[in-house]
Structure formats: structure tokens, C-alpha cells
Design an enzyme around this catalytic site. Sequence first.
Site, short mmCIF file in Angstrom:
data_model
loop_
_atom_site.label_atom_id
_atom_site.label_comp_id
_atom_site.label_asym_id
_atom_site.label_seq_id
_atom_site.Cartn_x
_atom_site.Cartn_y
_atom_site.Cartn_z
N GLY A 7 46.42 158.54 20.03
CA GLY A 7 46.08 159.75 20.79
C GLY A 7 45.04 160.60 20.09
O GLY A 7 44.11 161.12 20.73
N CYS A 8 45.17 160.72 18.79
CA CYS A 8 44.22 161.55 18.03
C CYS A 8 42.85 160.90 17.98
O CYS A 8 41.82 161.60 18.03
CB CYS A 8 44.76 161.79 16.62
SG CYS A 8 46.31 162.73 16.63
#
Length: 157
Positions: free
Chosen positions: A44-45
Site C-alpha cells: 500500500g505504501c
Amino acid sequence: MAVEIGQNIRDIELFGDDGEKIKLSDFQGKYVILYFYPKDMTPGCTTEACDFRDHHENFAELDAVIIGVSPDDQAKHEKFKKKHNLPFLLLVDDEHKLAKQFDVWKLKKNFGKEYMGIERSTFLIDKKGRLIKEWRKVKVKDHVKEALQTLKEMCGE
């Protein structure tokens, strides 16, 4: 006490991914997109960072700088930035000073375990150093486009 919309940001000095000391006041005169993310190199990051990378020029055209913040150390930031060609600054907030100022250092639960961590959030700071918009509990999909659109509207475009 957490900063609120309309308030000036309290200056906290942190190290950047390049080892230099940075304060948010260093960017007065520009809009600042300050985004907090949990950890370098996670799916996600990475997606969020690459979305900001891909729209970096659009933000720059609106006189805005992008700054990512996580508790990761300088070496991890440097590796993350290099691997994904990130053209913006990553700040080391290993003592959670900035995260606490923005109230994103939170108790989290995952697979039945509780731990403290970053709640993915983005903040828009005006050219005078005041918080003017916040996005909390961010979902990565389309978030960067939404932040860019908000900035365009504030700039009258």
C-alpha cells in the site's frame, strides 16, 4: 495537542532521507502535501508513493511540494526512494513527534494484535504554514488524484 484546520503548524526538526535536518517552515511560500504512511516497501505504501511520484509534476505546477513521513530510518527511506525513483523528500519520524502533532500515531489492530502505528493520512498546508485540509484514514486508490484536485480548486484552476 493535535493541529487543527486553520492553525499554524508547530515547527519540528526531523532528518530527511538525505541526512539533512528539515523543518516544515523551510517550505513556507509553497503549498505542502504532507503524507504519513506506515512503512517503506509495503504494498500500500509503495502504491501511494508511486502515485505521488507519477503526479509530482502536476503538484509542482501548482507550487506544491510533496513530503512523505514514516517512522522508518534514513537508510530504509533512501533505499525506498531509490528503488521507486521518488522525486520528493521522505522524513524520518522515528520518535513520532510529527505524527503525534497531526494525531496519526494510533493504536492499530491487525490479526488480533494491537500495536501503535501510523494511520495513513494526508495534510495540505498553505504557503503561510497553516493546515487547510486533511484526509484521514486514507484509502490508497484515487487518493492522490483527489488531493491534486483539491489543490487545483484552492488555486482557482
